[in-house]
Design a protein around this motif. Structure first.
Motif, PDB file in Angstrom:
ATOM      1  N   PRO A  71       0.857  -1.192   0.000  1.00 55.43           N
ATOM      2  CA  PRO A  71       0.000   0.000   0.000  1.00 55.43           C
ATOM      3  C   PRO A  71       0.892   1.241   0.000  1.00 55.43           C
ATOM      4  CG  PRO A  71       0.293  -0.781   2.238  1.00 55.43           C
ATOM      5  CD  PRO A  71       1.098  -1.704   1.366  1.00 55.43           C
ATOM      6  N   THR A  96      -1.373   6.438   2.465  1.00 53.77           N
ATOM      7  CA  THR A  96      -2.767   6.061   2.716  1.00 53.77           C
ATOM      8  C   THR A  96      -2.978   5.570   4.148  1.00 53.77           C
ATOM      9  OG1 THR A  96      -2.434   3.775   1.977  1.00 53.77           O
ATOM     10  CG2 THR A  96      -3.110   5.368   0.301  1.00 53.77           C
ATOM     11  N   ARG A 148      -1.638   7.086   6.752  1.00 56.54           N
ATOM     12  CA  ARG A 148      -1.347   8.206   7.651  1.00 56.54           C
ATOM     13  C   ARG A 148      -2.599   8.693   8.405  1.00 56.54           C
ATOM     14  NH1 ARG A 148       3.230  12.028   7.326  1.00 56.54           N
ATOM     15  NH2 ARG A 148       3.160  13.012   9.376  1.00 56.54           N
TER      16      ARG A 148
END
Lengths: 158, 250
Positions: free
Chosen positions: B188, B192, B194
């Protein structure tokens, strides 16, 4: 000429041998009880045992593989190979009912997947509390019984 | 060789390895025996994860290097760990704050990686995520206990927070190789992860009576091999024996 034993017989024989191999850190239970022996696969005349580590860094992992190898060799099963599998990841749900009972008798509270406090392996009280999230091995936490005051190891749910 | 995958595995493996080595420095001198056991067990999990990740990196590279070779016979500028994990332990407050940040980040990362299109990585991650969730919970309990503790413990936690906050961007940095792997469905994008990380930090800090700091000048570069001077020192201690006796075996 003797006929070859069927694969079911060989599989059972391998499991019987491994069921006698104790976990190096908790010798009261075998590696089969703990669910570390993931399975036996037989392909033609080649048999393979799949072992899985409990924790990524468990120092017992190599000792377990070595102990399994020695037990198989002693039983005349030198040709059986051993491989390590990571998936599906080991979880405490793989510990057998018999394994849980052996842990309890040995003084280690077995994991309770539904959660809640540990049951004291000595007096059976559920009035217990966690002292430390980590214990003497990666798979255990340290608890204490409020009823009988005994400290005890609890197998972590994992 | 799949260079982006190799680099990504080094980034993850080196994070675990260097942090595991740092935590081992507490062995025998932690504040209590329970904490001593805990920090050593955290280290054990991390070094186990590092072994699997670096062994796999060696396979991807295809030049016969295994985890030991990559761990002990590589110089600091070739390490790809984040700057946060190589920082000195400081006091227990600083160690526990770092672990809270790292384990919260890493458990989100490995959760996503357990669905990776790369089967080996998915299997390693499925194992690691269970361990790291436990790490994150353990560290969060300490953040609350010390943050909402005495005046002394609170002030130490504020200092620990100030020390580590500038390294958060580095922890979450997506370089070009990582972004390529993300497009291939193997990892990923760290960016994304965070949002949930921020929510969790805010929630725990709320309980701990700590304030989430504002923007600070971030320090980055760990993922590209631009490290602080601390890394070469921690590696020197870790690598001295295998470098002095490269052919030694147990």
């Amino acid at each position: 000429m003797a006929s070859q034993p069927s694969s079911d017989v060989i599989e059972q024989r391998i499991f019987d041998v491994l069921a006698q191999v104790p976990d190096p850190e908790i010798p009261a239970v075998s590696i089969v009880d703990l669910g570390i022996v993931r399975g036996v696969s037989i392909d033609g005349d080649q048999a393979a045992v799949a072992l899985t580590p409990t924790y990524s860094g468990c120092p017992a992992t190599h000792a377990i593989e070595l102990a399994a190898r020695l037990a198989l060799d002693e039983a005349g099963l030198e040709a059986v190979t051993i491989r390590t599998v990571l998936s599906p990841a080991w979880s405490t749900e793989m510990i057998s009912a018999e394994g849980r009972e052996k842990l309890r008798r040995y003084g280690i509270a077995p994991p309770v997947e539904s959660g809640g406090p540990a049951e004291c392996p000595r007096c059976g009280s559920r009035d217990t509390h966690e002292v430390s999230r980590f214990g003497s091995t990666p798979c255990k936490a340290l608890w204490r019984c409020n009823s009988c005051s005994e400290p005890f190891d609890r197998f972590k749910c994992h | 060789m799949d260079k982006p995958l190799f680099n990504a595995l080094l980034q993850m493996g080196d994070d675990s390895l260097v942090l595991g080595q740092r935590l081992c420095e507490w062995s025998g001198k932690a504040p209590t025996i329970e904490v001593d056991l805990s920090l050593s067990n955290l280290a054990l999990d991390l070094i186990g994860q590092a072994t699997m990740l670096l062994d796999y990196a060696g396979q991807v590279e295809g030049e016969g290097r295994d985890a030991d070779r990559l761990a002990f016979h590589r110089d600091a500028e070739l390490f790809r760990n984040s700057l946060m994990v190589e920082q000195p332990n400081g006091d227990f407050a600083r160690t526990v704050m770092r672990h809270f940040f790292f384990a919260t980040y890493a458990s989100a990362l490995y959760e996503a990686l357990s669905k990776s299109s790369d089967e080996t990585l998915a299997a390693i991650a499925a194992k690691a995520v269970k361990e790291l969730r436990y790490h994150s919970e353990y560290a969060a309990e300490w953040v609350v206990r010390l943050g909402d503790g005495t005046e002394e413990s609170h002030s130490r936690m504020v200092k620990a927070l100030d020390w580590h906050w500038r390294f958060i961007d580095d922890l979450f940095e997506d370089d070009a190789d990582w972004a390529e792997l993300a497009e291939r469905g193997i990892v990923p994008l760290r960016a994304t992860l965070r949002g949930n990380f921020g929510k969790r930090v805010a929630q725990v800090f709320g309980e701990a009576t700590l304030e989430v700091p504002g923007e600070v000048w971030p320090l980055t570069g760990g993922r590209q091999g631009r490290h602080s001077e601390h890394l070469s020192l921690v590696l020197a201690e870790m690598q001295v024996l295998p470098r002095a006796h490269p052919a030694a075996t147990w």
